[in-house]
Scaffold this motif. Structure first.
Motif, PDB file in Angstrom:
ATOM      1  N   LYS A   1       9.862  -3.438  -6.533  1.00  0.00           N
ATOM      2  CA  LYS A   1       9.984  -4.761  -7.134  1.00  0.00           C
ATOM      3  C   LYS A   1      11.314  -5.398  -6.745  1.00  0.00           C
ATOM      4  N   LEU A   2      11.237  -6.674  -6.347  1.00  0.00           N
ATOM      5  CA  LEU A   2      12.427  -7.408  -5.959  1.00  0.00           C
ATOM      6  C   LEU A   2      13.124  -7.967  -7.197  1.00  0.00           C
ATOM      7  N   ALA A   3      14.389  -7.648  -7.362  1.00  0.00           N
ATOM      8  CA  ALA A   3      15.187  -8.164  -8.475  1.00  0.00           C
ATOM      9  C   ALA A   3      16.625  -8.305  -8.007  1.00  0.00           C
ATOM     10  N   GLU A   4      17.143  -9.505  -8.164  1.00  0.00           N
ATOM     11  CA  GLU A   4      18.527  -9.799  -7.783  1.00  0.00           C
ATOM     12  C   GLU A   4      18.817  -9.411  -6.326  1.00  0.00           C
ATOM     13  N   GLY A   5      17.844  -9.726  -5.470  1.00  0.00           N
ATOM     14  CA  GLY A   5      18.036  -9.497  -4.042  1.00  0.00           C
ATOM     15  C   GLY A   5      17.837  -8.075  -3.579  1.00  0.00           C
ATOM     16  N   LYS A   6      17.457  -7.170  -4.487  1.00  0.00           N
ATOM     17  CA  LYS A   6      17.244  -5.770  -4.133  1.00  0.00           C
ATOM     18  C   LYS A   6      15.833  -5.328  -4.517  1.00  0.00           C
ATOM     19  N   PHE A   7      15.272  -4.415  -3.730  1.00  0.00           N
ATOM     20  CA  PHE A   7      13.975  -3.840  -4.054  1.00  0.00           C
ATOM     21  C   PHE A   7      14.197  -2.486  -4.721  1.00  0.00           C
ATOM     22  N   ASN A   8      13.682  -2.350  -5.933  1.00  0.00           N
ATOM     23  CA  ASN A   8      13.794  -1.103  -6.677  1.00  0.00           C
ATOM     24  C   ASN A   8      12.403  -0.521  -6.911  1.00  0.00           C
ATOM     25  N   LEU A   9      12.305   0.800  -6.934  1.00  0.00           N
ATOM     26  CA  LEU A   9      11.017   1.451  -7.127  1.00  0.00           C
ATOM     27  C   LEU A   9      10.448   1.103  -8.497  1.00  0.00           C
ATOM     28  N   LEU A  10       9.219   0.575  -8.504  1.00  0.00           N
ATOM     29  CA  LEU A  10       8.545   0.219  -9.753  1.00  0.00           C
ATOM     30  C   LEU A  10       7.599   1.323 -10.192  1.00  0.00           C
ATOM     31  N   THR A  11       6.778   1.810  -9.276  1.00  0.00           N
ATOM     32  CA  THR A  11       5.824   2.869  -9.613  1.00  0.00           C
ATOM     33  C   THR A  11       5.354   3.574  -8.343  1.00  0.00           C
ATOM     34  N   THR A  12       4.808   4.770  -8.515  1.00  0.00           N
ATOM     35  CA  THR A  12       4.234   5.534  -7.408  1.00  0.00           C
ATOM     36  C   THR A  12       2.763   5.804  -7.732  1.00  0.00           C
ATOM     37  N   LEU A  13       1.874   5.435  -6.798  1.00  0.00           N
ATOM     38  CA  LEU A  13       0.439   5.611  -7.001  1.00  0.00           C
ATOM     39  C   LEU A  13      -0.001   6.927  -6.369  1.00  0.00           C
ATOM     40  N   LEU A  14      -0.656   7.759  -7.177  1.00  0.00           N
ATOM     41  CA  LEU A  14      -1.147   9.060  -6.727  1.00  0.00           C
ATOM     42  C   LEU A  14      -2.659   9.106  -6.860  1.00  0.00           C
ATOM     43  N   GLY A  15      -3.333   9.687  -5.881  1.00  0.00           N
ATOM     44  CA  GLY A  15      -4.782   9.791  -5.979  1.00  0.00           C
ATOM     45  C   GLY A  15      -5.451  10.164  -4.673  1.00  0.00           C
ATOM     46  N   HIS A  16      -4.887   9.713  -3.561  1.00  0.00           N
ATOM     47  CA  HIS A  16      -5.447  10.093  -2.261  1.00  0.00           C
ATOM     48  C   HIS A  16      -5.143  11.568  -1.978  1.00  0.00           C
ATOM     49  N   THR A  17      -6.090  12.221  -1.320  1.00  0.00           N
ATOM     50  CA  THR A  17      -5.919  13.643  -1.019  1.00  0.00           C
ATOM     51  C   THR A  17      -5.420  13.894   0.408  1.00  0.00           C
ATOM     52  N   TRP A  18      -5.311  12.822   1.196  1.00  0.00           N
ATOM     53  CA  TRP A  18      -4.751  12.912   2.535  1.00  0.00           C
ATOM     54  C   TRP A  18      -3.787  11.751   2.725  1.00  0.00           C
ATOM     55  N   ALA A  19      -3.218  11.670   3.895  1.00  0.00           N
ATOM     56  CA  ALA A  19      -2.248  10.621   4.204  1.00  0.00           C
ATOM     57  C   ALA A  19      -2.795   9.237   3.890  1.00  0.00           C
ATOM     58  N   VAL A  20      -1.929   8.371   3.332  1.00  0.00           N
ATOM     59  CA  VAL A  20      -2.300   6.976   3.122  1.00  0.00           C
ATOM     60  C   VAL A  20      -1.850   6.210   4.356  1.00  0.00           C
ATOM     61  N   LEU A  21      -2.791   5.502   4.981  1.00  0.00           N
ATOM     62  CA  LEU A  21      -2.558   4.942   6.311  1.00  0.00           C
ATOM     63  C   LEU A  21      -2.438   3.425   6.333  1.00  0.00           C
ATOM     64  N   THR A  22      -2.913   2.747   5.274  1.00  0.00           N
ATOM     65  CA  THR A  22      -2.914   1.295   5.286  1.00  0.00           C
ATOM     66  C   THR A  22      -2.906   0.766   3.860  1.00  0.00           C
ATOM     67  N   VAL A  23      -2.394  -0.445   3.676  1.00  0.00           N
ATOM     68  CA  VAL A  23      -2.273  -1.015   2.342  1.00  0.00           C
ATOM     69  C   VAL A  23      -2.347  -2.540   2.435  1.00  0.00           C
ATOM     70  N   ALA A  24      -2.939  -3.187   1.416  1.00  0.00           N
ATOM     71  CA  ALA A  24      -3.030  -4.651   1.394  1.00  0.00           C
ATOM     72  C   ALA A  24      -3.161  -5.135  -0.043  1.00  0.00           C
ATOM     73  N   PHE A  25      -2.494  -6.251  -0.357  1.00  0.00           N
ATOM     74  CA  PHE A  25      -2.618  -6.900  -1.659  1.00  0.00           C
ATOM     75  C   PHE A  25      -3.743  -7.924  -1.619  1.00  0.00           C
ATOM     76  N   ILE A  26      -4.474  -8.043  -2.741  1.00  0.00           N
ATOM     77  CA  ILE A  26      -5.426  -9.129  -2.903  1.00  0.00           C
ATOM     78  C   ILE A  26      -4.624 -10.424  -3.065  1.00  0.00           C
ATOM     79  N   PRO A  27      -5.136 -11.582  -2.654  1.00  0.00           N
ATOM     80  CA  PRO A  27      -4.354 -12.822  -2.680  1.00  0.00           C
ATOM     81  C   PRO A  27      -3.756 -13.201  -4.032  1.00  0.00           C
ATOM     82  N   ASN A  28      -4.403 -12.854  -5.144  1.00  0.00           N
ATOM     83  CA  ASN A  28      -3.802 -13.186  -6.446  1.00  0.00           C
ATOM     84  C   ASN A  28      -2.745 -12.166  -6.877  1.00  0.00           C
ATOM     85  N   GLY A  29      -2.558 -11.132  -6.067  1.00  0.00           N
ATOM     86  CA  GLY A  29      -1.516 -10.152  -6.326  1.00  0.00           C
ATOM     87  C   GLY A  29      -1.815  -9.138  -7.405  1.00  0.00           C
TER      88      GLY A  29
END
Length: 579
Positions: free
Chosen positions: A442-470
């Motif tokens: 998460k961007l705050a005061e010009g810096k990106f800080n870790l917000l959360t870590t998503l766990l669930g895939h059993t192999w390498a995560v290779l790609t990621v995309a946000f839906i347009p409404n975020g």
């Protein structure tokens, strides 16, 4: 002989090492209806593979020039297929009746069968036994037209490319199979070779073995012609039957475009007509290396691509022409992306650098150096002033595009970072890694800080995309799945299963209604977000899909592949044309 109580075998009409084909009648009907029954006894055949083969034959049978599969069963350790009987003469019989084919008839054979072969290949199937006996001219009337009424039969020897088989039986008539097929290594171009040999046999009525000069390792079929043919047809056939695979036509698609053939058969790739997609244009003539990445400009006028051979290319989508071909990296291109107003193109490479280019002049604006390993992904911030990069050095870097300086380095992933993406609102950054996690910053005061870590895939995560409404995040993995996540809570919403190999690319449509995915299984799939269901599967690539992009109006999909092609898919009924 009566099998299954009412199928009576009348006479054998073909035989191979592990199969027999019979003319039969269905005596449960009155009057009895003729059909064709194929019986398998291959020691390599399994029930699971047979059932998969049946499903493929059902799909192929929807084509008007391929026999319909009526039913199937097993009995006494044999596998049986019951198929539609095609009433007519095969081309071998027709040749004996009428004599050699003239040039017009050969063009009709090519224009009739090439779209059928392409259709088969799009299902990742190699026929492996194309020859005159397996091409039937339907008995319709005395003035029947070859173009409309040729039917390709006998799929007993077909090879399903997407299924790994422990052994590959040698299939096909020795006179008609290609050198690589004779070595047990058939490819899609092997069917084109067999079609070419079929044509020169029809032109000469001389057995193919006699048309080849073994001493000089060359075809001499022209010496046996009784009528002159055009140089255009001669060159077309010569290229079809080149012994060297690399000198041959590589795909039916390529030859169809070259000959200007129109395909009247347009199969739906989805049961819902509103979601049907057709191949519009493959961009392949000027591509000589694996495609690693593609990107569409926001106005959908330009397509950018990056290749294994260090080349970056820009394509004009109004005419599918190459408008720029340049390089500036010393190793493979791994990512290309346009900024929000399409004035800057950013490129990343295995050479550990990132370049910014002026789209109009192609002048290099900046080179970003700082990563200690290959850079695999790029993402422009929606406001356009910063760029994020993900690297196999396990870090994400944030760059100022005006100064070329690194503003921040995000650490925490335990293994290589494969992908990065900004949320449309710009407050969040997602990163995907071989460590099987997705981190949201998460961007705050010009810096990106870790917000959360998503766990669930059993192999390498290779790609990621946000839906347009975020509000939603899609991730693709080496575990063959796509996961949809609630961005606000970090909870898993749904897992989309359908790909048979690693999912390496995902992209949302701008309306957020559909998700596009690309996989090493050679397919591009389209998913409906509201139902979480697959609504279409786009087949046509002959090797792993590496990248996908969708236009802002959601009417165009671009897919890049290791097969050295870029394919453009348009919504609705579009003809397939090759460039």
């Amino acid at each position: 002989m009566l099998i299954k109580e009412f199928y009576r075998l009348i006479k054998p009409i073909a035989q191979g090492e592990f199969y027999q084909t019979f003319l039969a009648v269905d005596e449960s009907q009155f009057p009895p209806i003729p059909c064709v029954i194929q019986r398998f006894s291959s020691p390599h055949q399994t029930l699971e593979y047979f059932q998969y083969q049946v499903q493929q034959l059902k799909e192929l049978g929807k084509h008007s020039q391929i026999p319909t599969l009526i039913t199937y069963f097993t009995e006494n350790e044999y596998y049986y297929l019951v198929q539609e009987f095609i009433d007519g003469d095969n081309l071998d019989t027709l040749l004996a009746k009428q004599g050699v084919f003239n040039e017009t008839q050969i063009w009709q054979v090519l224009k009739s069968l090439l779209p059928v072969i392409r259709f088969i290949h799009n299902y990742q199937i190699i026929h492996r036994n194309i020859q005159p006996k397996n091409i039937i001219l339907r008995s319709l009337n005395q003035n029947q037209d070859l173009l409309d009424n040729l039917v390709l039969v006998d799929f007993t020897g077909m090879k399903i490319v997407s299924v790994n088989q422990s052994t590959d039986d040698l299939v096909g008539s020795p006179e008609y199979i290609s050198p690589e097929q004779a070595q047990g290594k058939p490819v899609f171009a092997s069917d084109l070779y067999s079609l070419g040999v079929t044509c020169i046999y029809l032109l000469t009525q001389v057995p193919p073995f006699e048309l080849f000069d073994i001493t000089n390792n060359s075809w001499v079929w022209r010496d046996y012609l009784t009528d002159k043919i055009s140089e255009h047809l001669g060159q077309t056939l010569d290229k079809l039957i080149k012994s060297n695979l690399q000198e041959r036509w590589q795909s039916a698609e390529q030859l169809i475009y070259t000959l200007g053939i129109k395909d009247n058969y347009l199969p739906l790739l989805s049961p819902n007509k509103n979601h049907s997609w057709q191949l519009s244009y493959p961009l392949e003539n000027q591509i000589h290396s694996s495609i690693n990445t593609v990107a569409l400009s926001h106005d959908s006028k330009i397509l950018a691509s990056g290749e294994d051979n260090k080349r970056i290319k820009l394509w004009d989508l109004s005419n599918q022409q190459l408008i720029a071909n340049f390089t500036g990296h010393t190793q493979a291109i791994t990512a290309v992306i346009f900024n929000d107003n399409d004035t800057i193109l950013a490129t990343a490479s295995d050479d550990q650098t990132i370049n910014l280019w002026d789209v109009k002049t192609l002048a290099k604006i900046h080179t970003f150096s700082g990563h200690a390993h290959a850079v695999k992904s790029l993402a422009f911030h929606p406001q356009g002033q910063i760029l994020a990069s993900g690297s196999w050095d396990k870090t994400i870097k944030i760059w100022d595009i005006n100064t070329g300086l690194a503003l921040d380095t995000l650490t925490g992933h335990k293994l290589q970072v494969n992908a990065v993406a900004f949320s449309p609102q710009g407050q969040l950054l997602a990163s995907a890694s071989y460590d099987r996690t997705v981190r949201i910053w998460k961007l705050a005061e010009g810096k990106f800080n870790l917000l959360t870590t998503l766990l669930g895939h059993t192999w390498a995560v290779l790609t990621v995309a946000f839906i347009p409404n975020g509000q939603m995040l899609a991730t693709g993995s080496g575990d063959n799945t796509i996961k949809l996540w609630d961005v606000n809570t970090g909870e898993l919403i749904n897992t989309l299963s359908g790909h048979s190999w690693s999912v390496v690319a995902v992209a949302f449509s701008t309306d957020g209604e559909t998700l596009i995915s690309g996989s090493w299984d050679k397919t591009v799939k389209i998913w409906q977000i509201s139902t979480k269901k697959e609504i279409a599967s786009l087949v046509g690539h002959t090797d792993s899909v590496s990248s996908v992009a969708i236009s802002n109006d959601a009417e165009l999909i671009a897919s890049g592949s290791k097969d050295k092609t870029i394919k453009l898919w348009r919504r609705g009924c579009f003809k397939s044309v090759s460039l």
